[in-house]
Write an enzyme that holds these catalytic residues in place. Structure first.
Site, PDB file in Angstrom:
ATOM      1  N   SER A   1       0.839  -1.191   0.000  1.00 18.87           N
ATOM      2  CA  SER A   1       0.000   0.000   0.000  1.00 18.87           C
ATOM      3  C   SER A   1       0.875   1.242   0.000  1.00 18.87           C
ATOM      4  O   SER A   1       2.109   1.162   0.031  1.00 18.87           O
ATOM      5  CB  SER A   1      -0.915   0.007   1.228  1.00 18.87           C
ATOM      6  OG  SER A   1      -0.138   0.131   2.413  1.00 18.87           O
ATOM      7  N   LYS A   2       0.249   2.412  -0.004  1.00 21.00           N
ATOM      8  CA  LYS A   2       0.988   3.675  -0.013  1.00 21.00           C
ATOM      9  C   LYS A   2       1.873   3.825   1.216  1.00 21.00           C
ATOM     10  O   LYS A   2       2.916   4.460   1.164  1.00 21.00           O
ATOM     11  CB  LYS A   2       0.018   4.851  -0.106  1.00 21.00           C
ATOM     12  CG  LYS A   2      -0.636   4.993  -1.468  1.00 21.00           C
ATOM     13  CD  LYS A   2      -1.504   6.239  -1.524  1.00 21.00           C
ATOM     14  CE  LYS A   2      -2.130   6.394  -2.909  1.00 21.00           C
ATOM     15  NZ  LYS A   2      -2.980   7.602  -2.996  1.00 21.00           N
ATOM     16  N   ARG A   3       1.453   3.234   2.332  1.00 27.02           N
ATOM     17  CA  ARG A   3       2.263   3.381   3.544  1.00 27.02           C
ATOM     18  C   ARG A   3       3.596   2.658   3.429  1.00 27.02           C
ATOM     19  O   ARG A   3       4.536   2.923   4.177  1.00 27.02           O
ATOM     20  CB  ARG A   3       1.489   2.905   4.773  1.00 27.02           C
ATOM     21  CG  ARG A   3       1.250   1.404   4.835  1.00 27.02           C
ATOM     22  CD  ARG A   3       0.351   1.037   6.019  1.00 27.02           C
ATOM     23  NE  ARG A   3       0.013  -0.363   6.026  1.00 27.02           N
ATOM     24  CZ  ARG A   3       0.737  -1.309   6.613  1.00 27.02           C
ATOM     25  NH1 ARG A   3       1.874  -0.985   7.220  1.00 27.02           N
ATOM     26  NH2 ARG A   3       0.368  -2.566   6.592  1.00 27.02           N
ATOM     27  N   HIS A   4       3.692   1.727   2.480  1.00 21.81           N
ATOM     28  CA  HIS A   4       4.963   1.039   2.238  1.00 21.81           C
ATOM     29  C   HIS A   4       5.813   1.784   1.206  1.00 21.81           C
ATOM     30  O   HIS A   4       6.891   1.323   0.836  1.00 21.81           O
ATOM     31  CB  HIS A   4       4.711  -0.381   1.721  1.00 21.81           C
ATOM     32  CG  HIS A   4       3.992  -1.258   2.698  1.00 21.81           C
ATOM     33  ND1 HIS A   4       2.678  -1.644   2.512  1.00 21.81           N
ATOM     34  CD2 HIS A   4       4.385  -1.809   3.875  1.00 21.81           C
ATOM     35  CE1 HIS A   4       2.293  -2.410   3.522  1.00 21.81           C
ATOM     36  NE2 HIS A   4       3.312  -2.526   4.354  1.00 21.81           N
ATOM     37  N   GLY A   5       5.316   2.919   0.725  1.00 24.21           N
ATOM     38  CA  GLY A   5       6.043   3.657  -0.303  1.00 24.21           C
ATOM     39  C   GLY A   5       5.613   3.282  -1.703  1.00 24.21           C
ATOM     40  O   GLY A   5       6.222   3.708  -2.678  1.00 24.21           O
TER      41      GLY A   5
END
Length: 466
Positions: free
Chosen positions: A240-244
């Site tokens: 996801s976006k939180r993983h970059g």
């Protein structure tokens, strides 16, 4: 057999890392086998498909030079062909009309839940006569799936995998408004496009078992499947976006090089021994489906950044200078002059080994394109106190008399001055660096003074004195 692969994204959001890797594997396999790579935009979800998402897909693939053969195909333009095949299945007896009401379907799902079964359609209209059809309900068309035995898929990556046919329901191929479903459209499009190998994420495995029923009913040859494990975050969670994980165009905007991104994506789930650095040309020669791993790959932004730094350090200085010129034009609306671009190119060796992204490199080059008086960062302002300004004023007189402006002579001049005045080299070098670059970190001092040239170097020191 000519190898034909395809990438078939839905334009309902950005082109994410997993999608780009799928496109890359399809592109590489086609190129490695002198085949064709085709692009199909699956835009039949009218409500969620957007033109911006379509453009993002096309631009992302173009940035990475994953060029497709022939014009891209838009699934929405082929709906009549999908309907034709759906009605053909109905006429041949491989599909049937289902008149279940929404309430009846809800009741089936509820009963299955109570009996702890998967909520599937129970086939109630499979053998009914259409004369029994209730009024006021437009039917859907369902495929007749086998009710006994096994369906087997021989997958290149995952191996032989089977499912009991009683776990499959008679799924819908044409909705009540006559529009085709994803399951039917994909099969028809792959067949008409001549796709020989379907390389996609392993989250499509259930779809593959269903789609095989359509192939069998139509007596069409099944393509070869290769289901790739999904990419996860470093914590093992869904990417996801939180993983970059951002849209691929974001990485271009953040200063990642095309070749670094391709190299990184290639190694996400595929390997060739311990080889880490693999060029596009090498990848085409080496790529095969057998070397795709069965385990999920993990997206590591730090690893990507490290790889990007490697490619920057080894890239031609002229190419880097052009990228920096484009950075300033596109992001800062600054046109770099021919003379300043030459300064940047000449001073690149002292900078590119320090940069992790093109954006960082461009910022590091800022002192080359500024003219006196230049801007100073906080650390440089602190270094340039009254004592150090006085020291620079004294050294300015000696430096202005230097005739040969080469780094060796510049280095010798600075060292002689320090020796004659009994001061530590760093005592002069630190404020000198701050005065000519405005930054506390820069390439080698002697190199950058040489690259800046005598007039600009003296002008910057003089400006600090004032």
């Amino acid at each position: 057999m000519k190898v034909i692969t395809r990438f078939a994204p839905s334009p309902t959001g950005y082109l994410h890392i997993g999608g780009v890797r799928t496109a890359l594997f399809n592109w590489l396999f086609a190129k490695a086998n002198n085949g064709s790579f085709k692009l199909r935009i699956e835009d039949t979800d009218i409500k969620r498909s957007t033109n911006d998402a379509k453009e993002a897909i096309l631009n992302g693939l173009k940035w990475l030079d994953l060029n497709w053969d022939e014009d891209e195909i838009y699934q929405s333009e082929r709906i009549n062909r999908h309907k034709e095949i759906g009605n053909e299945l109905l006429k041949s007896g491989h599909a049937y009309k289902c008149y279940c009401s929404p309430e009846e379907l809800a009741e089936m799902r509820e009963r299955a839940r109570k009996e702890k079964r998967a909520p599937r359609y129970n086939g109630m209209w499979r053998n009914k006569d259409e004369k029994e059809a209730p009024e006021g309900i437009e039917p859907v068309i369902r495929i007749k799936c086998p009710q006994s035995g096994l369906t087997n898929i021989n997958d290149v990556v995952q191996g032989d995998i089977s499912i009991k046919n009683n776990e499959l329901d008679d799924f819908i191929i044409l909705r009540s408004d006559g529009t085709p479903t994803y399951m039917l459209s994909v099969v028809v499009d792959d067949y008409d496009m001549g796709v020989t190998h379907v390389i996609r994420g392993d989250d499509h495995f259930t779809n593959t078992f269903r789609q095989k029923q359509i192939y069998s009913a139509l007596n069409w040859d099944l393509p070869i499947y290769a289901h790739i494990p999904l990419i996860h975050g470093m914590d093992g969670g869904k990417l996801s976006k939180r993983h970059g994980a951002l849209g691929v165009e974001s990485y271009d905007d953040m200063g990642y090089l095309q070749e670094a991104m391709l190299n990184y994506l290639l190694r996400l789930g595929w390997s060739y021994g311990d080889k880490e650095i693999i060029s596009r040309e090498e990848a085409i020669n080496l790529f095969n489906l057998d070397s795709i791993g069965k385990s999920s790959a993990k997206f590591d932004l730090e690893r990507l950044t490290s790889l990007n730094a490697h490619y920057i350090e080894n890239k031609n200085n002229e190419e880097l200078a052009l990228l920096i010129k484009n950075f300033y034009k596109d992001k800062k609306n600054i046109e770099i002059s021919v003379d300043d671009l030459l300064l940047i190119k000449n001073g690149m060796n002292g900078l590119k080994s320090r940069a992790r992204t093109i954006n960082e490199l461009a910022e590091m080059c800022s002192f080359y394109i500024e003219k006196a008086p230049i801007s100073l960062d906080k650390k440089s302002k602190k270094v340039l106190n009254n004592e150090n300004i006085s020291l620079l004023r004294l050294y300015y007189e000696q430096l202005s008399r230097l005739d040969i402006w080469k780094r060796e002579e510049i280095e010798e001049d600075i060292k002689i001055y320090c020796k004659n005045n009994d001061i530590n080299l760093g005592k002069l070098a630190q404020p000198l660096r701050a005065a000519v670059t405005g930054k506390s970190v820069s390439p080698g001092l002697y190199e950058l003074i040489e690259v800046l040239g005598k007039d600009e170097t003296l002008a910057r020191i003089k400006n600090i004195n004032n």
